[in-house]
Design a protein around this motif. Structure first.
Motif, PDB file in Angstrom:
ATOM      1  N   VAL A   2      66.590  -9.684 -12.170  1.00  0.00           N
ATOM      2  CA  VAL A   2      66.155  -9.811 -13.555  1.00  0.00           C
ATOM      3  C   VAL A   2      65.235  -8.651 -13.915  1.00  0.00           C
ATOM      4  CG1 VAL A   2      64.866 -11.248 -15.174  1.00  0.00           C
ATOM      5  CG2 VAL A   2      66.446 -12.299 -13.573  1.00  0.00           C
ATOM      6  N   HIS A   3      64.405  -8.248 -12.975  1.00  0.00           N
ATOM      7  CA  HIS A   3      63.530  -7.101 -13.198  1.00  0.00           C
ATOM      8  C   HIS A   3      64.340  -5.857 -13.559  1.00  0.00           C
ATOM      9  CE1 HIS A   3      59.299  -7.380 -12.926  1.00  0.00           C
ATOM     10  NE2 HIS A   3      59.124  -6.321 -12.158  1.00  0.00           N
ATOM     11  N   PHE A   4      65.412  -5.631 -12.822  1.00  0.00           N
ATOM     12  CA  PHE A   4      66.263  -4.466 -13.047  1.00  0.00           C
ATOM     13  C   PHE A   4      66.896  -4.503 -14.429  1.00  0.00           C
ATOM     14  CE2 PHE A   4      70.502  -2.518 -12.908  1.00  0.00           C
ATOM     15  CZ  PHE A   4      70.147  -1.215 -12.583  1.00  0.00           C
ATOM     16  N   LEU A   5      67.313  -5.685 -14.867  1.00  0.00           N
ATOM     17  CA  LEU A   5      67.998  -5.808 -16.143  1.00  0.00           C
ATOM     18  C   LEU A   5      67.076  -5.768 -17.351  1.00  0.00           C
ATOM     19  CD1 LEU A   5      70.598  -8.576 -15.245  1.00  0.00           C
ATOM     20  CD2 LEU A   5      71.003  -6.133 -15.496  1.00  0.00           C
ATOM     21  N   LEU A   6      65.823  -6.190 -17.176  1.00  0.00           N
ATOM     22  CA  LEU A   6      64.948  -6.338 -18.331  1.00  0.00           C
ATOM     23  C   LEU A   6      63.870  -5.270 -18.454  1.00  0.00           C
ATOM     24  CD1 LEU A   6      64.493 -10.211 -18.303  1.00  0.00           C
ATOM     25  CD2 LEU A   6      66.104  -8.845 -19.634  1.00  0.00           C
ATOM     26  N   GLY A   8      62.678  -1.231 -18.006  1.00  0.00           N
ATOM     27  CA  GLY A   8      63.052   0.142 -17.752  1.00  0.00           C
ATOM     28  C   GLY A   8      62.015   0.824 -16.884  1.00  0.00           C
ATOM     29  N   LYS A   9      62.458   1.496 -15.873  1.00  0.00           N
ATOM     30  CA  LYS A   9      61.571   2.275 -15.023  1.00  0.00           C
ATOM     31  C   LYS A   9      62.011   3.723 -15.101  1.00  0.00           C
ATOM     32  CE  LYS A   9      60.189  -1.152 -11.647  1.00  0.00           C
ATOM     33  NZ  LYS A   9      60.055  -1.438 -10.225  1.00  0.00           N
ATOM     34  N   PRO A  10      61.080   4.653 -14.937  1.00  0.00           N
ATOM     35  CA  PRO A  10      61.454   6.069 -15.003  1.00  0.00           C
ATOM     36  C   PRO A  10      62.587   6.437 -14.042  1.00  0.00           C
ATOM     37  CG  PRO A  10      59.079   5.854 -15.025  1.00  0.00           C
ATOM     38  CD  PRO A  10      59.639   4.477 -14.784  1.00  0.00           C
ATOM     39  N   THR A  11      62.621   5.802 -12.873  1.00  0.00           N
ATOM     40  CA  THR A  11      63.692   6.102 -11.930  1.00  0.00           C
ATOM     41  C   THR A  11      65.046   5.730 -12.515  1.00  0.00           C
ATOM     42  OG1 THR A  11      62.198   5.691 -10.093  1.00  0.00           O
ATOM     43  CG2 THR A  11      64.552   5.682  -9.599  1.00  0.00           C
ATOM     44  N   TYR A  12      65.133   4.572 -13.144  1.00  0.00           N
ATOM     45  CA  TYR A  12      66.394   4.141 -13.746  1.00  0.00           C
ATOM     46  C   TYR A  12      66.786   5.067 -14.893  1.00  0.00           C
ATOM     47  CZ  TYR A  12      65.152  -0.286 -11.419  1.00  0.00           C
ATOM     48  OH  TYR A  12      64.789  -1.250 -10.519  1.00  0.00           O
ATOM     49  N   VAL A  13      65.819   5.427 -15.707  1.00  0.00           N
ATOM     50  CA  VAL A  13      66.088   6.291 -16.847  1.00  0.00           C
ATOM     51  C   VAL A  13      66.577   7.656 -16.369  1.00  0.00           C
ATOM     52  CG1 VAL A  13      65.048   7.488 -18.804  1.00  0.00           C
ATOM     53  CG2 VAL A  13      64.478   5.102 -18.369  1.00  0.00           C
ATOM     54  N   ASN A  14      65.909   8.219 -15.390  1.00  0.00           N
ATOM     55  CA  ASN A  14      66.318   9.527 -14.882  1.00  0.00           C
ATOM     56  C   ASN A  14      67.675   9.481 -14.193  1.00  0.00           C
ATOM     57  OD1 ASN A  14      64.217  11.609 -15.424  1.00  0.00           O
ATOM     58  ND2 ASN A  14      62.933  10.005 -14.565  1.00  0.00           N
ATOM     59  N   PHE A  15      67.971   8.378 -13.523  1.00  0.00           N
ATOM     60  CA  PHE A  15      69.295   8.224 -12.925  1.00  0.00           C
ATOM     61  C   PHE A  15      70.356   8.104 -14.014  1.00  0.00           C
ATOM     62  CE2 PHE A  15      72.727   5.812 -10.847  1.00  0.00           C
ATOM     63  CZ  PHE A  15      73.026   6.711  -9.836  1.00  0.00           C
ATOM     64  N   GLY A  16      70.049   7.404 -15.096  1.00  0.00           N
ATOM     65  CA  GLY A  16      70.975   7.299 -16.223  1.00  0.00           C
ATOM     66  C   GLY A  16      71.252   8.652 -16.857  1.00  0.00           C
ATOM     67  N   ILE A  17      70.219   9.470 -17.009  1.00  0.00           N
ATOM     68  CA  ILE A  17      70.404  10.822 -17.548  1.00  0.00           C
ATOM     69  C   ILE A  17      71.308  11.629 -16.622  1.00  0.00           C
ATOM     70  CG2 ILE A  17      69.238  12.993 -18.099  1.00  0.00           C
ATOM     71  CD1 ILE A  17      66.794  11.296 -18.949  1.00  0.00           C
ATOM     72  N   LEU A  18      71.100  11.501 -15.318  1.00  0.00           N
ATOM     73  CA  LEU A  18      71.939  12.209 -14.349  1.00  0.00           C
ATOM     74  C   LEU A  18      73.400  11.800 -14.490  1.00  0.00           C
ATOM     75  CD1 LEU A  18      72.354  13.989 -11.799  1.00  0.00           C
ATOM     76  CD2 LEU A  18      71.854  11.936 -10.451  1.00  0.00           C
ATOM     77  N   VAL A  19      73.660  10.506 -14.573  1.00  0.00           N
ATOM     78  CA  VAL A  19      75.036  10.023 -14.703  1.00  0.00           C
ATOM     79  C   VAL A  19      75.670  10.559 -15.979  1.00  0.00           C
ATOM     80  CG1 VAL A  19      76.447   7.944 -15.057  1.00  0.00           C
ATOM     81  CG2 VAL A  19      74.659   7.969 -13.306  1.00  0.00           C
ATOM     82  N   LEU A  20      74.943  10.515 -17.083  1.00  0.00           N
ATOM     83  CA  LEU A  20      75.465  11.013 -18.358  1.00  0.00           C
ATOM     84  C   LEU A  20      75.726  12.518 -18.297  1.00  0.00           C
ATOM     85  CD1 LEU A  20      76.220  10.413 -21.294  1.00  0.00           C
ATOM     86  CD2 LEU A  20      73.818  10.748 -21.886  1.00  0.00           C
ATOM     87  N   ARG A  21      74.783  13.270 -17.719  1.00  0.00           N
ATOM     88  CA  ARG A  21      74.963  14.722 -17.593  1.00  0.00           C
ATOM     89  C   ARG A  21      76.186  15.063 -16.755  1.00  0.00           C
ATOM     90  NH1 ARG A  21      72.198  17.617 -14.677  1.00  0.00           N
ATOM     91  NH2 ARG A  21      70.817  16.164 -13.659  1.00  0.00           N
ATOM     92  N   LEU A  22      76.339  14.375 -15.626  1.00  0.00           N
ATOM     93  CA  LEU A  22      77.478  14.657 -14.742  1.00  0.00           C
ATOM     94  C   LEU A  22      78.804  14.307 -15.414  1.00  0.00           C
ATOM     95  CD1 LEU A  22      76.159  13.489 -11.262  1.00  0.00           C
ATOM     96  CD2 LEU A  22      76.611  15.831 -12.016  1.00  0.00           C
ATOM     97  N   ALA A  23      78.875  13.161 -16.048  1.00  0.00           N
ATOM     98  CA  ALA A  23      80.124  12.738 -16.693  1.00  0.00           C
ATOM     99  C   ALA A  23      80.526  13.712 -17.799  1.00  0.00           C
ATOM    100  CB  ALA A  23      79.980  11.326 -17.245  1.00  0.00           C
ATOM    101  N   LEU A  24      79.601  14.009 -18.680  1.00  0.00           N
ATOM    102  CA  LEU A  24      79.907  14.911 -19.793  1.00  0.00           C
ATOM    103  C   LEU A  24      80.125  16.334 -19.300  1.00  0.00           C
ATOM    104  CD1 LEU A  24      80.238  15.232 -22.846  1.00  0.00           C
ATOM    105  CD2 LEU A  24      77.775  15.633 -22.985  1.00  0.00           C
ATOM    106  N   GLY A  25      79.284  16.783 -18.392  1.00  0.00           N
ATOM    107  CA  GLY A  25      79.382  18.158 -17.909  1.00  0.00           C
ATOM    108  C   GLY A  25      80.673  18.439 -17.168  1.00  0.00           C
ATOM    109  N   ILE A  26      81.056  17.554 -16.272  1.00  0.00           N
ATOM    110  CA  ILE A  26      82.291  17.764 -15.508  1.00  0.00           C
ATOM    111  C   ILE A  26      83.506  17.689 -16.425  1.00  0.00           C
ATOM    112  CG2 ILE A  26      83.774  16.759 -13.724  1.00  0.00           C
ATOM    113  CD1 ILE A  26      81.119  16.001 -12.252  1.00  0.00           C
ATOM    114  N   SER A  27      83.516  16.720 -17.330  1.00  0.00           N
ATOM    115  CA  SER A  27      84.635  16.575 -18.262  1.00  0.00           C
ATOM    116  C   SER A  27      84.785  17.815 -19.143  1.00  0.00           C
ATOM    117  CB  SER A  27      84.428  15.334 -19.129  1.00  0.00           C
ATOM    118  OG  SER A  27      85.415  15.262 -20.120  1.00  0.00           O
ATOM    119  N   MET A  28      83.701  18.267 -19.724  1.00  0.00           N
ATOM    120  CA  MET A  28      83.786  19.392 -20.650  1.00  0.00           C
ATOM    121  C   MET A  28      84.065  20.712 -19.934  1.00  0.00           C
ATOM    122  SD  MET A  28      83.756  18.014 -23.533  1.00  0.00           S
ATOM    123  CE  MET A  28      83.862  19.538 -24.427  1.00  0.00           C
TER     124      MET A  28
END
Length: 139
Positions: A2-6, A8-28
């Motif tokens: 529940v902690h994870f779902l409710l 936001g921690k900087p680690t989660y946010v930074n990991f989310g940015i990484l996932v978004l960067r990799l997905a968009l960057g590799i695709s483009m």
């Protein structure tokens, strides 16, 4: 859990940015690479798509600029190196693609618009903790 779902921690946010960067960057970057491989005829076709916007002539040059922007912008995003510059390159190409396909129906312009908004979001967020930018320039 529940902690994870409710919360936001900087680690989660930074990991989310990484996932978004990799997905968009590799695709483009792949999109740009394939366009560059298509040769002069393929680059001419990409550049000629700008004719409805009033751009005339030099279609191969504009096609090459588009492909190079996608390739370079995608690589920069995936690495997190000069992330904001890479995201601007991609946002410009993707919003142009959105405008070119706006009359073709929702499913024609939806994909480039969503990718363009993702590039714009990365521009505002930056590369995050897990980027070359963070290693070179700090937070």
């Amino acid at each position: 859990m529940v902690h994870f779902l409710l919360r936001g921690k900087p680690t989660y946010v930074n990991f989310g940015i990484l996932v978004l960067r990799l997905a968009l960057g590799i695709s483009m970057s792949y999109h740009g690479y394939v366009k560059l491989l298509s040769g002069a005829a393929g680059l001419y076709k990409v550049g000629a798509m700008l004719a409805p916007l009033g751009v005339s002539g030099y279609f191969e040059v504009f096609g090459a600029l588009s492909a190079f922007s996608e390739l370079l912008g995608g690589i920069l995003l995936a690495l997190g190196l000069f992330t904001r510059l890479g995201s601007l390159l991609l946002a410009g190409v993707l919003f142009t693609a959105t405008i070119l396909h706006i009359d073709a129906g929702f499913f024609a312009w939806d994909y480039p618009s969503q990718m363009g908004f993702a590039a714009l979001a990365i521009f505002f967020m930056g590369g995050g903790r897990y980027s070359v930018d963070a290693s070179l320039f700090g937070k």
